[in-house]
Design an enzyme around this catalytic site. Structure first.
Site, PDB file in Angstrom:
ATOM      1  N   PHE A 135       0.382  -1.245   0.101  1.00  0.00           N
ATOM      2  CA  PHE A 135       0.036   0.008  -0.043  1.00  0.00           C
ATOM      3  C   PHE A 135       0.704   1.209   0.279  1.00  0.00           C
ATOM      4  O   PHE A 135       1.692   1.844   1.407  1.00  0.00           O
ATOM      5  CB  PHE A 135      -0.735   0.320   0.862  1.00  0.00           C
ATOM      6  CG  PHE A 135      -1.890   1.005   1.238  1.00  0.00           C
ATOM      7  CD1 PHE A 135      -3.261   0.653   0.712  1.00  0.00           C
ATOM      8  CD2 PHE A 135      -1.804   2.623   1.886  1.00  0.00           C
ATOM      9  CE1 PHE A 135      -4.102   1.924   0.070  1.00  0.00           C
ATOM     10  CE2 PHE A 135      -2.782   3.236   1.884  1.00  0.00           C
ATOM     11  CZ  PHE A 135      -3.740   3.021   0.982  1.00  0.00           C
ATOM     12  N   ASP A 220       9.162   3.083   1.881  1.00  0.00           N
ATOM     13  CA  ASP A 220       7.611   3.754   2.374  1.00  0.00           C
ATOM     14  C   ASP A 220       8.136   2.624   3.994  1.00  0.00           C
ATOM     15  O   ASP A 220       7.340   1.586   4.034  1.00  0.00           O
ATOM     16  CB  ASP A 220       6.367   3.262   1.480  1.00  0.00           C
ATOM     17  CG  ASP A 220       5.563   3.790   1.619  1.00  0.00           C
ATOM     18  OD1 ASP A 220       5.223   4.183   3.165  1.00  0.00           O
ATOM     19  OD2 ASP A 220       5.016   3.425   1.531  1.00  0.00           O
ATOM     20  N   LYS A 249       2.504   9.563   7.968  1.00  0.00           N
ATOM     21  CA  LYS A 249       2.179   9.435  10.111  1.00  0.00           C
ATOM     22  C   LYS A 249       2.462  10.291  11.248  1.00  0.00           C
ATOM     23  O   LYS A 249       1.868  10.763  11.261  1.00  0.00           O
ATOM     24  CB  LYS A 249       1.407   7.507   9.690  1.00  0.00           C
ATOM     25  CG  LYS A 249       1.323   7.456   8.411  1.00  0.00           C
ATOM     26  CD  LYS A 249       0.257   5.188   8.897  1.00  0.00           C
ATOM     27  CE  LYS A 249      -0.348   5.092   7.337  1.00  0.00           C
ATOM     28  NZ  LYS A 249      -1.634   5.513   7.328  1.00  0.00           N
TER      29      LYS A 249
END
Ligand code: PLP
Length: 395
Positions: A135, A220, A249
């Site tokens: 993702f 990532d 995040k």
């Protein structure tokens, strides 16, 4: 349905199935709804609230910065951005940074950077190899990078330049590498795909392959970074260093921010080739600096490791007790519990009724991403609620 929930139904595009709770307040690992009901938060804003809700040190930094300077254009130097850059780079293996506003934007920028590298050093190579079940975000290019058909199918045709291959297979990466390849982009362990850990040597062999082919390795770490997996960055646990790493995040405790970090040799943007209006604004950077400083000064990553192990051993005990639990896996405080059937959705609702927030990451998987500041007592409380909830399913 409350007044707020009715208004939401009236005004919002239907992109998310919300749970029937309107949250109005948060403190530490707790949140409260509009009726004053308290919940223990093991979702943490989807792995964002690393220091819990409204951590005083971050609130203080935000208030002070809001009174001082919130936003300027990036044509000017601003101090919070530079302080954050220095602290991030001194504590990672990367040399240069670019700030933006979200994970997807960071990954887009990382892919642009890899393409610039390809143009400069690899005869125009532009393709990026990514993995199934990954993702990387919701922009069109990141949907193409994300190897999950449920995110891709509604939007075909997708931007070209991405090859999605089997996860945890160096052979698949080797087979997909061509003269067009400029980079491999991976999550060190897959979060949204169900908390999938690779074999312990996977990242090292991918690193070696990238070196052999002269292509870049992009990690990532948007979900795994900032202490979530028990070290500041997950790559530290695999004995490798990426050429490019993305963060978002947990970086600013909830203020929107993203970052692309790169080794000097991969830092090939020239002025005007990339940019962002809000990226690196003083407010978000002050929040991120306070967050990172607190994580470093208080060994929050070490806490995530210890408490994560305690959580996993508690979940293992539940696995012994309930036959329909088929797997417990995770790293630090990014943990999944797998079931033999698709009960995760109903468990989320049942836990909510008992005052615990958990996430359904797949139809048969729950994911736990609590704040990294929790201790064993919060884990015991969550395990107690889970135990009762699972027992009610059996009976
Ligand atoms: C590994 C990873 N990359 C990228 C993203 C996208 O981040 P954002 O939602 O901030 O665009 C996410 C979000 O869940 C993620 O987990």
């Amino acid at each position: 349905m409350s007044k707020w929930q009715e208004l939401e139904q009236k005004y919002f595009m239907r992109t998310v199935e919300r749970l029937p709770v309107t949250l109005v307040k948060g403190q530490g690992a707790r949140v409260w709804d509009e009726n004053g009901r308290e919940y223990l938060d093991f979702v943490g804003g989807w792995a964002v609230n690393s220091l819990g809700h409204c951590p005083p040190v971050v609130v203080g930094a935000i208030v002070e910065q809001a009174h001082t300077l919130i936003q300027t254009s990036n044509q000017f130097y601003t101090i919070p951005q530079i302080r954050l850059a220095e602290l991030l780079l001194q504590n990672s293996c990367l040399d240069k940074v670019f700030f933006c506003n979200s994970g997807a934007e960071a990954n887009e920028g990382a892919v642009k950077l890899a393409r610039r590298y390809g143009k400069r050093y690899l005869d125009g190579a532009y393709e990026v190899i990514t993995t199934m079940n990954s993702f990387h975000g919701r922009t069109l290019a990141m949907v193409a990078a994300t190897g999950q058909s449920k995110f891709q199918q509604p939007y075909v045709p997708l931007p070209t330049g991405f090859v999605n291959v089997e996860y945890n297979s160096i052979e698949a990466i080797k087979a997909a590498t061509s003269r067009q390849t400029c980079a491999v982009m991976l999550e060190p362990l897959q979060g949204e795909g169900g908390v999938n850990l690779p074999d312990s040597d996977y990242l090292a062999v991918v690193r070696a392959w990238c070196d052999q082919m002269g292509i870049l390795l992009i990690l990532d770490e948007i979900q795994t970074g900032m202490g979530r997996t028990g070290t500041l960055f997950a790559y530290e646990q695999y004995g490798i260093e990426p050429d490019i790493m993305t963060l978002a995040k947990g970086l600013a405790s909830g203020l929107p921010i993203g970052a692309i970090l790169a080794k000097d040799r991969a830092s090939v943007f020239t002025p005007g080739e990339h940019g962002s209006t809000f990226g690196g604004n003083p407010l978000a950077c002050a929040a991120a600096y306070a967050t990172l400083k607190f994580i470093l000064d208080n060994d929050i990553a070490g806490n995530a490791k210890r408490v994560g192990q305690y959580l996993v051993s508690g979940l293992e005990r539940l696995k012994q007790k309930f036959q329909f639990i088929t797997d417990v896996r995770g790293c630090g405080l990014l943990v999944a519990l797998e079931f033999s059937s698709d009960i995760a959705g109903s468990l989320v609702t049942a836990c909510l009724d008992r005052g615990l927030l958990v996430n359904r990451v797949k139809p048969n998987d729950l994911r736990f991403m609590p704040p990294l500041i929790i201790g064993n007592s919060e884990v015991d409380e969550a395990l107690g609620i889970l135990d009762k909830t699972l027992s009610s399913i059996v009976s």
